[in-house]
Design a protein around this motif. Structure first.
Motif, PDB file in Angstrom:
ATOM      1  N   TRP A  35      -6.260  -6.129  11.027  1.00 23.82           N
ATOM      2  CA  TRP A  35      -6.599  -4.771  11.188  1.00 23.82           C
ATOM      3  C   TRP A  35      -5.721  -4.038  10.321  1.00 23.82           C
ATOM      4  CZ3 TRP A  35     -10.619  -2.263  13.568  1.00 23.82           C
ATOM      5  CH2 TRP A  35     -11.194  -3.002  14.589  1.00 23.82           C
ATOM      6  N   PHE A  36      -6.265  -3.271   9.525  1.00 24.06           N
ATOM      7  CA  PHE A  36      -5.783  -2.390   8.734  1.00 24.06           C
ATOM      8  C   PHE A  36      -6.037  -0.644   8.833  1.00 24.06           C
ATOM      9  CE2 PHE A  36      -5.670  -6.185   6.727  1.00 24.06           C
ATOM     10  CZ  PHE A  36      -4.278  -6.639   6.238  1.00 24.06           C
ATOM     11  N   ARG A  37      -5.212   0.136   8.064  1.00 24.05           N
ATOM     12  CA  ARG A  37      -5.627   1.460   8.040  1.00 24.05           C
ATOM     13  C   ARG A  37      -5.203   1.897   6.538  1.00 24.05           C
ATOM     14  NH1 ARG A  37      -2.220   5.493  11.931  1.00 24.05           N
ATOM     15  NH2 ARG A  37      -0.011   5.281  10.689  1.00 24.05           N
ATOM     16  N   LYS A  38      -6.165   2.969   6.266  1.00 25.59           N
ATOM     17  CA  LYS A  38      -5.983   3.406   4.964  1.00 25.59           C
ATOM     18  C   LYS A  38      -5.936   5.009   5.167  1.00 25.59           C
ATOM     19  CE  LYS A  38      -6.053   3.390   0.201  1.00 25.59           C
ATOM     20  NZ  LYS A  38      -5.832   4.914  -0.086  1.00 25.59           N
ATOM     21  N   LYS A  39      -4.763   5.532   4.773  1.00 26.72           N
ATOM     22  CA  LYS A  39      -4.999   7.169   4.755  1.00 26.72           C
ATOM     23  C   LYS A  39      -4.983   7.732   3.470  1.00 26.72           C
ATOM     24  CE  LYS A  39      -1.404   7.740   8.414  1.00 26.72           C
ATOM     25  NZ  LYS A  39      -0.254   8.369   8.944  1.00 26.72           N
ATOM     26  N   LEU A  40      -5.553   8.943   3.453  1.00 22.77           N
ATOM     27  CA  LEU A  40      -5.965   9.472   2.092  1.00 22.77           C
ATOM     28  C   LEU A  40      -4.875   9.412   1.043  1.00 22.77           C
ATOM     29  CD1 LEU A  40      -8.442  10.903   0.655  1.00 22.77           C
ATOM     30  CD2 LEU A  40      -7.309  13.073   1.659  1.00 22.77           C
ATOM     31  N   GLU A  41      -5.122   8.792  -0.251  1.00 25.90           N
ATOM     32  CA  GLU A  41      -4.013   8.847  -1.084  1.00 25.90           C
ATOM     33  C   GLU A  41      -2.965   7.949  -0.724  1.00 25.90           C
ATOM     34  OE1 GLU A  41      -3.530  12.650  -3.228  1.00 25.90           O
ATOM     35  OE2 GLU A  41      -5.677  13.087  -2.885  1.00 25.90           O
ATOM     36  N   GLU A  42      -3.062   7.181  -0.002  1.00 26.38           N
ATOM     37  CA  GLU A  42      -1.776   6.209   0.455  1.00 26.38           C
ATOM     38  C   GLU A  42      -2.341   4.847   0.374  1.00 26.38           C
ATOM     39  OE1 GLU A  42       0.499   6.969   4.207  1.00 26.38           O
ATOM     40  OE2 GLU A  42       0.243   9.265   3.725  1.00 26.38           O
ATOM     41  N   THR A  43      -1.403   3.952   0.380  1.00 25.31           N
ATOM     42  CA  THR A  43      -1.731   2.384   0.131  1.00 25.31           C
ATOM     43  C   THR A  43      -2.047   1.959   1.621  1.00 25.31           C
ATOM     44  OG1 THR A  43       0.499   1.764   0.811  1.00 25.31           O
ATOM     45  CG2 THR A  43      -0.033   2.028  -1.773  1.00 25.31           C
ATOM     46  N   LEU A  44      -2.851   0.827   1.419  1.00 26.74           N
ATOM     47  CA  LEU A  44      -3.490   0.059   2.485  1.00 26.74           C
ATOM     48  C   LEU A  44      -2.140  -0.134   3.455  1.00 26.74           C
ATOM     49  CD1 LEU A  44      -6.120  -1.006   3.598  1.00 26.74           C
ATOM     50  CD2 LEU A  44      -5.378  -3.319   2.253  1.00 26.74           C
ATOM     51  N   GLU A  45      -2.250  -0.002   4.903  1.00 31.39           N
ATOM     52  CA  GLU A  45      -1.227  -0.318   5.681  1.00 31.39           C
ATOM     53  C   GLU A  45      -1.875  -1.366   6.745  1.00 31.39           C
ATOM     54  OE1 GLU A  45       1.662   2.447   8.466  1.00 31.39           O
ATOM     55  OE2 GLU A  45      -0.335   3.249   7.835  1.00 31.39           O
ATOM     56  N   PHE A  46      -0.810  -2.370   6.653  1.00 27.82           N
ATOM     57  CA  PHE A  46      -1.227  -3.444   7.690  1.00 27.82           C
ATOM     58  C   PHE A  46      -0.949  -3.100   9.015  1.00 27.82           C
ATOM     59  CE2 PHE A  46       1.133  -7.325  10.150  1.00 27.82           C
ATOM     60  CZ  PHE A  46      -0.390  -7.749  10.123  1.00 27.82           C
ATOM     61  N   LEU A  47      -1.675  -3.420  10.250  1.00 28.74           N
ATOM     62  CA  LEU A  47      -1.111  -3.274  11.525  1.00 28.74           C
ATOM     63  C   LEU A  47      -0.924  -4.337  12.293  1.00 28.74           C
ATOM     64  CD1 LEU A  47      -4.020  -0.487  12.211  1.00 28.74           C
ATOM     65  CD2 LEU A  47      -1.399  -0.075  11.801  1.00 28.74           C
ATOM     66  N   VAL A  48      -1.720  -5.236  12.232  1.00 26.85           N
ATOM     67  CA  VAL A  48      -1.870  -6.562  13.079  1.00 26.85           C
ATOM     68  C   VAL A  48      -2.750  -7.467  12.815  1.00 26.85           C
ATOM     69  CG1 VAL A  48      -3.569  -5.713  14.902  1.00 26.85           C
ATOM     70  CG2 VAL A  48      -1.896  -7.382  15.425  1.00 26.85           C
ATOM     71  N   TYR A  49      -2.634  -8.911  12.905  1.00 25.70           N
ATOM     72  CA  TYR A  49      -3.348  -9.897  12.538  1.00 25.70           C
ATOM     73  C   TYR A  49      -3.299 -10.870  13.781  1.00 25.70           C
ATOM     74  CZ  TYR A  49      -1.287 -13.994  10.130  1.00 25.70           C
ATOM     75  OH  TYR A  49      -0.625 -15.219   9.874  1.00 25.70           O
TER      76      TYR A  49
END
Length: 106
Positions: A35-49
């Motif tokens: 699972w990841f999230r991507k905020k506007l104009e930010e890099t991809l952010e890892f959450l959990v795997y």
């Protein structure tokens, strides 16, 4: 044959301090879910795997505000326990590391 990861819902709008839950059905035969999230104009952010039903790696931010599970023969889920404005982002799951590497480099 299933060839794609399926996420639902396709979009989700919640007010402040609400729970928000997203589901992911990985590619059949894959035992990992990221699972990841991507905020506007930010890099991809890892959450959990996960590997199968077990969390392999997560982040401090995930532990504070999120929960997730991958039960056998059920969709994997990611839940924001109490939403904040800063949670506005694109959330996505992947079921292989090669997919993650392709997405993160684009």
């Amino acid at each position: 044959m299933d060839t794609d990861v399926t996420q639902s819902p396709s979009h989700l709008v919640k007010g402040k301090s609400r729970k928000a839950k997203m589901d992911c059905v990985p590619i059949r035969g894959h035992s990992y879910v990221y699972w990841f999230r991507k905020k506007l104009e930010e890099t991809l952010e890892f959450l959990v795997y996960f590997q199968k039903q077990d969390i392999v790696e997560d982040t401090a931010m995930f532990k504070q505000r999120f929960s997730a599970e991958c039960r056998q023969n059920s969709p994997c889920s990611l839940e924001i326990n109490s939403t904040e404005a800063a949670d506005s982002a694109l959330y996505f799951c992947a079921s292989s590391q090669s997919t993650v590497l392709r997405v993160s480099s684009s």
